[in-house]
Design an enzyme around this catalytic site. Structure first.
Site, mmCIF file in Angstrom:
data_model
loop_
_atom_site.group_PDB
_atom_site.id
_atom_site.type_symbol
_atom_site.label_atom_id
_atom_site.label_comp_id
_atom_site.label_asym_id
_atom_site.label_seq_id
_atom_site.Cartn_x
_atom_site.Cartn_y
_atom_site.Cartn_z
ATOM 1 N N GLY A 207 -25.516 -104.483 73.945
ATOM 2 C CA GLY A 207 -26.073 -104.682 75.289
ATOM 3 C C GLY A 207 -25.173 -105.586 76.097
ATOM 4 O O GLY A 207 -24.022 -105.808 75.738
ATOM 5 N N ASN A 208 -25.673 -106.094 77.207
ATOM 6 C CA ASN A 208 -24.887 -107.050 77.999
ATOM 7 C C ASN A 208 -25.837 -108.008 78.714
ATOM 8 O O ASN A 208 -27.057 -107.891 78.600
ATOM 9 C CB ASN A 208 -23.968 -106.319 78.982
ATOM 10 C CG ASN A 208 -24.748 -105.445 79.937
ATOM 11 O OD1 ASN A 208 -25.527 -105.935 80.743
ATOM 12 N ND2 ASN A 208 -24.562 -104.137 79.833
ATOM 13 N N HIS A 209 -25.262 -108.966 79.448
ATOM 14 C CA HIS A 209 -26.059 -110.062 80.020
ATOM 15 C C HIS A 209 -26.756 -109.714 81.334
ATOM 16 O O HIS A 209 -27.339 -110.587 81.965
ATOM 17 C CB HIS A 209 -25.169 -111.286 80.264
ATOM 18 C CG HIS A 209 -24.756 -111.967 79.001
ATOM 19 N ND1 HIS A 209 -25.661 -112.463 78.095
ATOM 20 C CD2 HIS A 209 -23.533 -112.217 78.477
ATOM 21 C CE1 HIS A 209 -25.025 -112.994 77.075
ATOM 22 N NE2 HIS A 209 -23.723 -112.855 77.280
#
Ligand code: C5P
Length: 396
Positions: A207-209
Site C-alpha cells: 500500500g502507500n501513505h
C-alpha cells in the site's frame, strides 16, 4: 437568496446595531433568518429588535428562561444554509479558533454543518494584533470564510481597519456564496481517492501513505456546489455521506479500474486523486506466507494506468484532471504526464514543500493546463485547495 436559511450569530461589539439593517436586507431578498446572540451583544442591540425583524425567536442561552426548555445547539447548527457571525469580536474569534464553547453561539459554531462566514469588527489595534491575525488565519485555513474588516472611522474615534463590513457588502457576499452553491448543478463528477492495496497473501498487502483527504475534500466541494459525485475510494479513514454522492469502496487498482470503466462514460468531469500502486504481486498466495527463508522474493507486475485509460476514452465534452505528486522537477514531469495521459489539467504537488502532500491537512498546489499555463496557489487547508480547484474548473 430566496428560501435560504441564514443563521446570524451576533457578538458584543458596537457594530451589532447594524445587524438590524442586515436582517432587513436578507428578509427583503426572501431569506429565512434566525439569530443567536451572545449575552454581551444584548447590551448593544435588543433581542426584541432582532426577533421582530427576523420574525423568529432569538436564542441567547443554553436554556429558555421563560419555559425552562433546553435550546438545542446541535439542531441550530444543522438548520442553516450558512452561519454568519457578524459582528465577530476578537474574543469570539479566539474562542472559535480554539474550540471554546462557553456560550450558545460558540457551541453552535462547533456543531455547525453549513459554511461559516465571519465578519470581524473591532478597534484597529485589536484587529492588527498578532493573536487576532493568527486566529483569523487559523479559522480561514480550516475552511471558514472571512469577510475582512473595512477601513474607516471606528467607534473609538480612531481611523483604520476594524469596521465590520457594511450590511450591503455582507449580503452581496452571501448572494455570491449561494450562486456558487448551484454552479455545478446537473454536472456528474467522477473522483478517485485514497491508496490502493495490492494483496500479497490473505493478511498482507502493498500500500502507500495516501490518506484520501484531498480527494474527499474535492468531493465535498463539488457536492456543496450542486454536482453529483461518484467517488471511487481506496481504503481510508475518511467518511462522507450525501444524497448526491455514490461512494464505491475498492481495494486494488484492478477493482478501481473496473469501477472507473463503468462510470467514466456518463461523467462530465473526472478527477483522479488516488495514489494507485504502480505494481501488484504477480501471484497472491492462498495462505499466509510462512517465515522460513532468509530472503523472500515477490515478483511484481505492472498495474493498469487508470487515468490513462480515461484519457484514451475521453470525449471533447469531458474534462479530465490528474494529480502529479513529484519529488523533483515537478513541472517537467507533470507536463510529460499531462500529454501522455491526454489530460486537460494536472494538479502538481511536491513532497519538497513542507505541509504539502500525503497525510497533511494542508497542501500547496500548482495547476498546469494543456497550454503550459501554470497557476500557483499558497499553502492552505485541503478544503480550500479543493475550492480553488473547483473554482478553476468553472472557468475552463
Ligand atoms: O504516473 P503517475 O502515477 O505519477 O500519475 C499520477 C496520476 O495518475 C494520478 O492522477 C493518479 O491518480 C493516476 N494514476 C492512475 N492509475 C495508475 C497510476 C496513476 O489513475 N495506475
Amino acid at each position: 437568496m430566496k428560501g435560504k436559511r441564514i443563521l446570524l450569530g451576533i457578538t458584543g461589539g458596537i457594530a451589532a446595531y447594524k445587524i438590524a439593517f442586515l436582517i432587513r436586507i436578507l428578509k427583503k431578498k426572501g431569506a429565512e433568518v434566525k439569530c443567536i446572540m451572545t449575552p454581551a451583544s444584548c447590551d448593544f442591540i435588543s433581542p426584541l429588535t432582532l426577533a421582530t425583524l427576523s420574525e423568529n425567536p432569538v436564542s441567547i442561552d443554553f436554556w429558555n428562561r421563560q419555559n425552562g426548555e433546553w435550546v438545542n445547539h446541535v439542531d441550530l447548527g444543522m438548520w442553516p444554509d450558512v452561519f454568519v457571525i457578524a459582528p465577530c469580536t476578537a474574543s469570539t474569534l479566539a474562542k472559535m479558533a480554539n474550540g471554546f464553547c462557553d456560550n450558545l453561539l460558540t457551541a453552535t459554531y462547533l456543531s455547525a454543518k453549513s459554511p461559516v462566514v465571519i465578519a470581524p469588527a473591532m478597534d484597529l489595534d485589536m484587529y492588527a494584533h498578532f493573536s487576532t491575525q493568527k486566529n483569523l488565519d487559523l479559522l480561514a485555513a480550516n475552511g471558514n470564510r472571512i469577510i475582512p474588516a473595512e477601513e474607516g472611522e471606528l467607534a473609538s474615534g480612531l481611523i483604520g481597519q476594524g469596521r465590520m463590513a457594511e450590511p450591503e457588502n455582507i449580503a452581496a457576499y452571501l448572494e455570491q456564496l449561494f450562486e456558487k452553491q448551484t454552479d455545478f448543478a446537473g454536472k456528474k463528477v467522477l473522483l478517485t481517492a485514497g491508496p490502493t492495496y495490492e494483496k500479497i497473501d490473505p493478511v498482507r498487502f502493498i500500500g502507500n501513505h495516501s490518506s484520501g483527504k484531498m480527494g474527499y475534500r474535492i468531493a465535498e466541494s463539488f457536492l456543496q456546489r450542486g454536482a453529483s459525485v461518484v467517488l471511487i475510494s481506496g481504503p481510508t479513514q475518511e467518511k462522507l455521506t450525501h444524497t448526491r454522492l455514490e461512494l464505491i469502496s475498492v481495494e486494488s487498482a484492478e477493482e478501481m479500474l473496473k469501477a472507473v470503466q463503468q462510470h467514466w462514460p456518463a461523467s462530465d468531469i473526472g478527477i483522479f486523486a488516488a495514489a494507485v500502486a504502480d505494481y501488484r504481486p504477480k501471484q497472491v498466495a492462498g495462505q499466509k506466507i510462512k517465515k522460513k527463508e532468509e530472503e523472500l522474493t515477490i515478483t511484481l507486475v505492472k498495474n493498469p494506468d487508470i487515468l490513462s485509460w480515461a484519457g484514451q476514452n475521453k470525449t471533447d465534452q469531458q474534462l479530465l484532471v490528474g494529480f502529479a505528486l513529484e519529488t523533483n522537477d515537478a513541472i517537467a514531469h507533470a507536463q510529460d504526464k499531462l500529454k501522455r495521459k491526454n489530460l486537460d489539467l494536472i494538479v502538481v504537488n511536491t513532497l519538497e514543500d513542507e505541509g504539502a502532500g500525503f497525510k497533511n491537512d494542508t497542501n500547496r498546489i500548482q495547476l498546469l493546463d494543456k497550454h503550459n499555463k501554470i497557476t500557483s496557489f499558497e499553502l492552505k487547508s485541503k478544503a480550500l485547495v479543493a475550492e480553488d480547484l473547483v473554482n478553476y474548473l468553472k472557468h475552463v
